[in-house]
Design a protein around this motif. Structure first.
Motif, PDB file in Angstrom:
ATOM      1  N   SER A   1       0.827  -1.198   0.000  1.00 33.57           N
ATOM      2  CA  SER A   1       0.000   0.000   0.000  1.00 33.57           C
ATOM      3  C   SER A   1       0.865   1.253   0.000  1.00 33.57           C
ATOM      4  O   SER A   1       1.798   1.372   0.789  1.00 33.57           O
ATOM      5  CB  SER A   1      -0.912   0.012   1.229  1.00 33.57           C
ATOM      6  OG  SER A   1      -1.617   1.239   1.305  1.00 33.57           O
ATOM      7  N   ARG A   2       0.546   2.175  -0.869  1.00 35.20           N
ATOM      8  CA  ARG A   2       1.250   3.460  -0.895  1.00 35.20           C
ATOM      9  C   ARG A   2       0.558   4.491  -0.007  1.00 35.20           C
ATOM     10  O   ARG A   2       1.090   5.561   0.230  1.00 35.20           O
ATOM     11  CB  ARG A   2       1.356   3.979  -2.337  1.00 35.20           C
ATOM     12  CG  ARG A   2       2.264   3.091  -3.189  1.00 35.20           C
ATOM     13  CD  ARG A   2       2.290   3.492  -4.648  1.00 35.20           C
ATOM     14  NE  ARG A   2       3.167   2.623  -5.403  1.00 35.20           N
ATOM     15  CZ  ARG A   2       4.461   2.880  -5.661  1.00 35.20           C
ATOM     16  NH1 ARG A   2       4.998   3.995  -5.213  1.00 35.20           N
ATOM     17  NH2 ARG A   2       5.189   2.032  -6.361  1.00 35.20           N
ATOM     18  N   ASN A   3      -0.630   4.137   0.472  1.00 37.97           N
ATOM     19  CA  ASN A   3      -1.356   5.019   1.388  1.00 37.97           C
ATOM     20  C   ASN A   3      -1.088   4.655   2.843  1.00 37.97           C
ATOM     21  O   ASN A   3      -1.208   5.499   3.734  1.00 37.97           O
ATOM     22  CB  ASN A   3      -2.859   4.938   1.122  1.00 37.97           C
ATOM     23  CG  ASN A   3      -3.233   5.423  -0.258  1.00 37.97           C
ATOM     24  OD1 ASN A   3      -2.685   6.408  -0.748  1.00 37.97           O
ATOM     25  ND2 ASN A   3      -4.159   4.719  -0.910  1.00 37.97           N
ATOM     26  N   HIS A   4      -0.758   3.407   3.072  1.00 35.42           N
ATOM     27  CA  HIS A   4      -0.502   2.930   4.427  1.00 35.42           C
ATOM     28  C   HIS A   4       0.920   2.379   4.490  1.00 35.42           C
ATOM     29  O   HIS A   4       1.141   1.174   4.441  1.00 35.42           O
ATOM     30  CB  HIS A   4      -1.522   1.856   4.816  1.00 35.42           C
ATOM     31  CG  HIS A   4      -2.934   2.331   4.766  1.00 35.42           C
ATOM     32  ND1 HIS A   4      -3.500   3.106   5.766  1.00 35.42           N
ATOM     33  CD2 HIS A   4      -3.892   2.170   3.821  1.00 35.42           C
ATOM     34  CE1 HIS A   4      -4.750   3.388   5.444  1.00 35.42           C
ATOM     35  NE2 HIS A   4      -5.009   2.835   4.273  1.00 35.42           N
ATOM     36  N   THR A   5       1.860   3.278   4.583  1.00 36.85           N
ATOM     37  CA  THR A   5       3.261   2.885   4.613  1.00 36.85           C
ATOM     38  C   THR A   5       3.987   3.676   5.691  1.00 36.85           C
ATOM     39  O   THR A   5       3.359   4.373   6.493  1.00 36.85           O
ATOM     40  CB  THR A   5       3.910   3.091   3.230  1.00 36.85           C
ATOM     41  OG1 THR A   5       5.238   2.540   3.238  1.00 36.85           O
ATOM     42  CG2 THR A   5       3.963   4.557   2.852  1.00 36.85           C
ATOM     43  N   ILE A   6       5.308   3.563   5.724  1.00 34.47           N
ATOM     44  CA  ILE A   6       6.111   4.216   6.762  1.00 34.47           C
ATOM     45  C   ILE A   6       6.698   5.505   6.211  1.00 34.47           C
ATOM     46  O   ILE A   6       7.296   5.502   5.133  1.00 34.47           O
ATOM     47  CB  ILE A   6       7.262   3.299   7.223  1.00 34.47           C
ATOM     48  CG1 ILE A   6       6.720   1.963   7.704  1.00 34.47           C
ATOM     49  CG2 ILE A   6       8.060   3.949   8.331  1.00 34.47           C
ATOM     50  CD1 ILE A   6       7.806   0.993   8.108  1.00 34.47           C
ATOM     51  N   SER A   7       6.578   6.578   6.962  1.00 35.24           N
ATOM     52  CA  SER A   7       7.081   7.867   6.483  1.00 35.24           C
ATOM     53  C   SER A   7       8.592   8.000   6.667  1.00 35.24           C
ATOM     54  O   SER A   7       9.249   8.729   5.921  1.00 35.24           O
ATOM     55  CB  SER A   7       6.379   9.011   7.223  1.00 35.24           C
ATOM     56  OG  SER A   7       6.620   8.928   8.620  1.00 35.24           O
TER      57      SER A   7
END
Length: 235
Positions: free
Chosen positions: A39-45
């Motif tokens: 997921s590119r919306n739920h990833t690590i910043s």
């Protein structure tokens, strides 16, 4: 409070030291190519997405070295065989993260999901991560992929399917316990090198595929203090 995998061990069928979900859930043997999407919306910043991709690619390669299953990354998240993401707390899959849960895997007909607990700290390189409580992303991913393939927990502490993990440790090498458990479900990769397996310690019994005997008992793992747990469930 002990930290470990929150899986309900009584739901597993144990064979020697590795185990399976009841019914020996696995992907159809004719489906030897599985797509996964991150997921590119739920990833690590705080970790580059490219580094997350590399860690996960390496984790899938660990398993494909032992079994004839090929994994390929896709951007089609909706239709991927396996979806991967990082989430906080109650993230809508019916199993809210607790503070001491590192990750969980959900497996069902034709679908697999891996969810990492975003409340924890992950790392792809401990030399550049100062947190004493950081978990190696590839290590956690290897464990969860094992569940998506249909494996339960192992009672070998050296196995990647051992249900406990600790910060700033890595465990990405399959033992004979991990490999043989997966090979019973999927056969062996023709290029599999048994010498590549991590040796079990002298207190553990090494066994070959023909020696494995199915034992119809539930897997019970004693709590280990100061270890974080994984969490998985079958849907």
């Amino acid at each position: 409070m002990p930290f470990r995998c929150g899986v309900k061990d009584h739901k597993f069928h144990i064979t020697q030291h590795f185990s399976y979900y009841i019914g020996r859930h696995s992907w159809n043997n004719s489906t030897l190519k599985l797509n996964y999407a991150i997921s590119r919306n739920h990833t690590i910043s705080y970790i580059k997405f490219s580094d997350v991709r590399l860690a996960l690619r390496s984790a899938f390669a660990v398993w494909s070295s032992a079994i004839p299953v090929k994994f390929k990354e896709t951007r089609d998240y909706e239709h991927a065989n396996i979806t991967i993401g990082f989430f906080y707390g109650d993230h809508g899959d019916g199993s809210p993260f607790e503070d001491n849960v590192i990750a969980h895997a959900i497996i069902g007909p034709g679908k697999g999901m891996i969810r990492f607990n975003l409340a924890l700290t992950f790392a792809v390189d401990f030399s550049s991560e100062e947190s004493d409580m950081a978990f190696d992303l590839e290590t956690v991913a290897v464990h969860e992929i094992g569940h998506v393939l249909g494996l339960g927990h192992s009672s070998y502490p050296e196995a990647v399917m051992w249900p406990y993990s600790s910060p700033r440790t890595t465990n990405v090498e399959l033992t004979s316990d991990d490999a043989y458990g997966a090979q019973i479900l999927y056969d062996s990769n023709p290029d599999f090198d048994i010498d590549s397996l991590k040796p079990l310690n002298s207190a553990s019994k090494s066994f070959g595929l023909k020696e494995i005997i199915t034992i119809s008992v539930s897997l019970v793992v004693a709590a280990v203090s100061n270890g974080f747990r994984y969490y998985e469930f079958l849907c």
